[in-house]
Design a protein around this motif. Sequence first.
Motif, PDB file in Angstrom:
ATOM      1  N   ASP A  58       0.885  -1.076  -0.046  1.00  0.00           N
ATOM      2  CA  ASP A  58      -0.064  -0.158   0.096  1.00  0.00           C
ATOM      3  C   ASP A  58       0.755   1.138   0.062  1.00  0.00           C
ATOM      4  OD1 ASP A  58      -2.215  -1.395   0.183  1.00  0.00           O
ATOM      5  OD2 ASP A  58      -2.310  -1.430   2.390  1.00  0.00           O
ATOM      6  N   ARG A  59       0.248   2.185  -0.575  1.00  0.00           N
ATOM      7  CA  ARG A  59       0.987   3.795  -0.705  1.00  0.00           C
ATOM      8  C   ARG A  59       1.099   4.024   0.795  1.00  0.00           C
ATOM      9  NH1 ARG A  59      -2.503   6.764  -3.561  1.00  0.00           N
ATOM     10  NH2 ARG A  59      -1.621   5.807  -5.362  1.00  0.00           N
ATOM     11  N   PRO A  60       2.099   4.538   1.319  1.00  0.00           N
ATOM     12  CA  PRO A  60       2.227   5.160   2.768  1.00  0.00           C
ATOM     13  C   PRO A  60       1.280   6.386   2.812  1.00  0.00           C
ATOM     14  CG  PRO A  60       4.271   4.853   2.076  1.00  0.00           C
ATOM     15  CD  PRO A  60       3.595   4.608   0.964  1.00  0.00           C
ATOM     16  N   THR A  61       0.556   6.586   4.046  1.00  0.00           N
ATOM     17  CA  THR A  61      -0.339   7.542   4.297  1.00  0.00           C
ATOM     18  C   THR A  61       0.260   9.122   4.122  1.00  0.00           C
ATOM     19  OG1 THR A  61       0.214   7.615   6.705  1.00  0.00           O
ATOM     20  CG2 THR A  61      -1.854   6.398   5.702  1.00  0.00           C
ATOM     21  N   GLN A  97       2.186   9.791   1.635  1.00  0.00           N
ATOM     22  CA  GLN A  97       2.208  10.065   0.178  1.00  0.00           C
ATOM     23  C   GLN A  97       0.837  10.281  -0.363  1.00  0.00           C
ATOM     24  OE1 GLN A  97       4.441   6.977  -1.467  1.00  0.00           O
ATOM     25  NE2 GLN A  97       6.382   7.718  -0.871  1.00  0.00           N
ATOM     26  N   GLN A  98      -0.020  10.149   0.366  1.00  0.00           N
ATOM     27  CA  GLN A  98      -1.461  10.126  -0.179  1.00  0.00           C
ATOM     28  C   GLN A  98      -1.925  11.459  -0.959  1.00  0.00           C
ATOM     29  OE1 GLN A  98      -3.522   7.648  -0.673  1.00  0.00           O
ATOM     30  NE2 GLN A  98      -2.561   5.953   0.851  1.00  0.00           N
ATOM     31  N   ALA A  99      -1.526  12.398  -0.404  1.00  0.00           N
ATOM     32  CA  ALA A  99      -1.843  13.813  -0.789  1.00  0.00           C
ATOM     33  C   ALA A  99      -1.071  14.348  -1.990  1.00  0.00           C
ATOM     34  CB  ALA A  99      -1.439  15.013   0.128  1.00  0.00           C
ATOM     35  N   ALA A 100       0.299  13.548  -2.100  1.00  0.00           N
ATOM     36  CA  ALA A 100       1.122  14.091  -3.156  1.00  0.00           C
ATOM     37  C   ALA A 100       0.637  13.330  -4.380  1.00  0.00           C
ATOM     38  CB  ALA A 100       2.440  13.712  -2.854  1.00  0.00           C
ATOM     39  N   VAL A 101       0.171  11.859  -4.330  1.00  0.00           N
ATOM     40  CA  VAL A 101       0.091  10.983  -5.432  1.00  0.00           C
ATOM     41  C   VAL A 101      -1.253  11.021  -6.114  1.00  0.00           C
ATOM     42  CG1 VAL A 101       0.314   8.636  -6.289  1.00  0.00           C
ATOM     43  CG2 VAL A 101       1.968   9.529  -4.788  1.00  0.00           C
TER      44      VAL A 101
END
Length: 83
Positions: free
Chosen positions: A74-77, A79-83
């Motif tokens: 899973d994408r780390p939390t 990084q959520q806003a950047a991806v």
Amino acid sequence: RCDVEFSKAAARGLTLMAAAGDSGAGCGITGYVPTFPASSPWITAVGGLQGGESGAASEEIWPPGGGGFSNYFDRPTYQQAAV
């Protein structure tokens, strides 16, 4: 098993690095197939250099270096806003 050991190293404050590979996220028929161990969330994937051979003037980044997304982790939390 490897990821468990990587997480133990991270808990001890160690930074683990691995070559990102030459194929980016390794897009295939089944989706993203990144290179392990660089795809592990406990590893910092690093790119490569070219040049620097005997007699070469300098080194430079190698443009086709790897990196990218994973179908396995899973994408780390953070990084959520950047991806």
